[in-house]
Write an enzyme that holds these catalytic residues in place. Structure first.
Site, mmCIF file in Angstrom:
data_model
loop_
_atom_site.group_PDB
_atom_site.id
_atom_site.type_symbol
_atom_site.label_atom_id
_atom_site.label_comp_id
_atom_site.label_asym_id
_atom_site.label_seq_id
_atom_site.Cartn_x
_atom_site.Cartn_y
_atom_site.Cartn_z
ATOM 1 N N SER A 189 -94.984 26.407 -70.584
ATOM 2 C CA SER A 189 -95.912 27.102 -69.550
ATOM 3 C C SER A 189 -97.488 27.357 -69.569
ATOM 4 C CB SER A 189 -95.307 28.213 -70.138
ATOM 5 O OG SER A 189 -96.053 29.339 -71.382
ATOM 6 N N LYS B 13 -99.847 32.277 -72.916
ATOM 7 C CA LYS B 13 -100.901 32.015 -71.922
ATOM 8 C C LYS B 13 -102.330 32.777 -72.061
ATOM 9 C CE LYS B 13 -96.195 32.747 -71.129
ATOM 10 N NZ LYS B 13 -95.917 31.419 -70.298
#
Length: 166
Positions: free
Chosen positions: A40, A83
Protein backbone atom coordinates in the site's frame (compact mmCIF):
# COMPACT_ATOMS: atom_id res chain seq x y z
CA UNK A 1 26.90 -18.80 50.81
CA UNK A 2 23.13 -18.98 50.36
CA UNK A 3 22.85 -15.32 51.36
CA UNK A 4 25.39 -14.36 48.68
CA UNK A 5 23.57 -16.33 45.96
CA UNK A 6 20.20 -14.87 46.98
CA UNK A 7 21.68 -11.37 47.04
CA UNK A 8 23.11 -11.74 43.52
CA UNK A 9 19.84 -13.23 42.26
CA UNK A 10 17.75 -10.37 43.68
CA UNK A 11 20.19 -7.80 42.25
CA UNK A 12 19.95 -9.47 38.83
CA UNK A 13 16.14 -9.52 39.00
CA UNK A 14 16.11 -5.88 40.12
CA UNK A 15 18.39 -4.78 37.24
CA UNK A 16 16.32 -6.79 34.76
CA UNK A 17 13.09 -5.11 35.90
CA UNK A 18 14.75 -1.70 35.90
CA UNK A 19 16.17 -2.05 32.38
CA UNK A 20 12.91 -3.59 31.17
CA UNK A 21 11.04 -0.50 32.39
CA UNK A 22 13.56 1.79 30.68
CA UNK A 23 13.25 -0.18 27.42
CA UNK A 24 9.43 -0.09 27.62
CA UNK A 25 9.41 3.69 28.11
CA UNK A 26 11.89 4.16 25.24
CA UNK A 27 9.82 2.08 22.79
CA UNK A 28 6.47 3.51 23.96
CA UNK A 29 7.38 7.20 24.14
CA UNK A 30 10.53 7.75 22.06
CA UNK A 31 10.29 5.34 19.14
CA UNK A 32 11.48 2.12 17.63
CA UNK A 33 12.33 0.11 14.57
CA UNK A 34 9.41 -1.18 12.46
CA UNK A 35 9.22 -3.53 9.47
CA UNK A 36 6.51 -2.49 7.02
CA UNK A 37 4.71 -5.13 5.01
CA UNK A 38 2.30 -4.92 2.11
CA UNK A 39 2.16 -2.94 -1.13
CA UNK A 40 0.00 0.00 0.00
CA UNK A 41 2.88 2.48 0.50
CA UNK A 42 4.83 1.65 -2.67
CA UNK A 43 6.95 3.24 -4.09
CA UNK A 44 7.84 5.19 -0.91
CA UNK A 45 8.07 2.12 1.34
CA UNK A 46 8.43 -1.33 -0.22
CA UNK A 47 7.33 -4.63 1.32
CA UNK A 48 9.77 -5.64 4.13
CA UNK A 49 11.48 -2.24 4.35
CA UNK A 50 12.71 -1.41 7.85
CA UNK A 51 12.03 2.11 9.11
CA UNK A 52 12.35 4.14 12.31
CA UNK A 53 9.13 5.43 13.86
CA UNK A 54 9.21 8.17 16.49
CA UNK A 55 6.35 8.35 18.97
CA UNK A 56 6.74 11.86 20.39
CA UNK A 57 4.74 13.58 17.62
CA UNK A 58 1.56 11.73 18.50
CA UNK A 59 1.85 12.71 22.16
CA UNK A 60 2.28 16.41 21.31
CA UNK A 61 -0.22 16.48 18.42
CA UNK A 62 2.63 17.08 15.97
CA UNK A 63 1.20 14.96 13.16
CA UNK A 64 0.85 16.95 9.92
CA UNK A 65 -0.50 16.40 6.41
CA UNK A 66 2.00 14.36 4.40
CA UNK A 67 3.45 12.50 7.41
CA UNK A 68 3.65 8.70 7.22
CA UNK A 69 2.27 7.11 10.37
CA UNK A 70 1.92 3.73 12.01
CA UNK A 71 -1.59 3.24 13.39
CA UNK A 72 -3.71 0.46 14.82
CA UNK A 73 -5.92 -0.94 12.08
CA UNK A 74 -9.56 0.10 12.63
CA UNK A 75 -10.72 -3.20 11.12
CA UNK A 76 -8.21 -5.44 13.00
CA UNK A 77 -6.92 -4.01 16.30
CA UNK A 78 -4.24 -6.73 16.52
CA UNK A 79 -2.43 -5.38 13.46
CA UNK A 80 -0.82 -2.07 12.54
CA UNK A 81 -1.11 -0.13 9.30
CA UNK A 82 1.37 2.18 7.63
CA UNK A 83 -0.29 5.08 5.77
CA UNK A 84 0.18 8.74 4.86
CA UNK A 85 -1.85 11.48 6.55
CA UNK A 86 -3.96 13.17 3.86
CA UNK A 87 -6.29 15.17 6.08
CA UNK A 88 -6.52 16.47 9.62
CA UNK A 89 -9.61 17.27 11.67
CA UNK A 90 -11.87 19.76 9.91
CA UNK A 91 -10.39 19.13 6.44
CA UNK A 92 -12.55 18.50 3.37
CA UNK A 93 -11.24 15.48 1.43
CA UNK A 94 -11.97 14.61 -2.19
CA UNK A 95 -12.59 10.87 -2.12
CA UNK A 96 -12.64 8.55 -5.10
CA UNK A 97 -13.70 4.97 -5.51
CA UNK A 98 -11.02 2.43 -6.50
CA UNK A 99 -12.30 2.61 -10.09
CA UNK A 100 -11.90 6.43 -9.95
CA UNK A 101 -15.44 6.65 -11.36
CA UNK A 102 -17.32 8.10 -8.37
CA UNK A 103 -15.98 11.20 -6.63
CA UNK A 104 -17.36 12.78 -3.48
CA UNK A 105 -16.26 14.88 -0.54
CA UNK A 106 -15.80 13.79 3.06
CA UNK A 107 -15.11 15.90 6.11
CA UNK A 108 -12.63 14.76 8.74
CA UNK A 109 -14.35 15.03 12.16
CA UNK A 110 -12.67 16.44 15.26
CA UNK A 111 -10.17 14.06 16.82
CA UNK A 112 -9.68 12.09 13.57
CA UNK A 113 -7.29 11.92 10.61
CA UNK A 114 -7.70 10.74 7.02
CA UNK A 115 -5.10 8.13 5.98
CA UNK A 116 -4.29 6.79 2.51
CA UNK A 117 -1.56 4.62 1.06
CA UNK A 118 0.74 6.04 -1.62
CA UNK A 119 -0.26 3.14 -3.90
CA UNK A 120 -3.86 4.26 -4.33
CA UNK A 121 -4.85 1.29 -6.52
CA UNK A 122 -3.67 -1.24 -3.92
CA UNK A 123 -4.41 0.25 -0.51
CA UNK A 124 -7.10 -0.36 2.08
CA UNK A 125 -7.31 2.97 3.86
CA UNK A 126 -9.69 5.75 4.93
CA UNK A 127 -11.43 5.51 1.56
CA UNK A 128 -12.56 2.08 2.80
CA UNK A 129 -13.00 2.51 6.58
CA UNK A 130 -13.35 6.30 6.90
CA UNK A 131 -11.38 8.69 9.10
CA UNK A 132 -9.60 7.08 12.04
CA UNK A 133 -9.39 8.40 15.60
CA UNK A 134 -6.16 10.23 16.42
CA UNK A 135 -5.73 7.87 19.38
CA UNK A 136 -5.04 4.94 17.03
CA UNK A 137 -1.83 6.57 15.75
CA UNK A 138 1.19 4.82 17.24
CA UNK A 139 4.04 6.83 15.70
CA UNK A 140 5.40 8.83 12.77
CA UNK A 141 7.79 7.24 10.29
CA UNK A 142 10.48 9.52 8.95
CA UNK A 143 13.64 7.47 8.36
CA UNK A 144 14.33 4.35 6.29
CA UNK A 145 16.95 1.98 7.70
CA UNK A 146 16.78 -0.96 5.28
CA UNK A 147 17.58 -1.56 2.47
CA UNK A 148 20.87 0.26 2.91
CA UNK A 149 20.74 1.56 -0.66
CA UNK A 150 17.72 3.70 0.42
CA UNK A 151 19.05 4.61 3.90
CA UNK A 152 17.88 8.09 4.92
CA UNK A 153 14.86 10.33 5.25
CA UNK A 154 11.71 9.37 3.37
CA UNK A 155 10.77 11.23 0.17
CA UNK A 156 7.62 13.31 -0.23
CA UNK A 157 4.42 11.70 -1.41
CA UNK A 158 4.14 10.77 -5.09
CA UNK A 159 0.51 11.91 -4.69
CA UNK A 160 1.37 15.38 -3.37
CA UNK A 161 -1.58 16.84 -5.26
CA UNK A 162 -3.93 14.97 -2.87
CA UNK A 163 -3.45 17.47 -0.05
CA UNK A 164 -2.59 21.10 0.48
CA UNK A 165 -2.19 23.42 3.41
CA UNK A 166 -5.06 25.72 2.43
Amino acid sequence: MLRGVLGKTFRLVGYTIQYGCIAHCAFEYVGGVVMCSGPSMEPTIQNSDIVFAENLSRHFYGIQRGDIVIAKSPSDPKSNICKRVIGLEGDKILTTSPSDFFKSHSYVPMGHVWLEGDNLQNSTDSRYYGPIPYGLIRGRIFFKIWPLSEFGFLPDSPNGHRFSDD
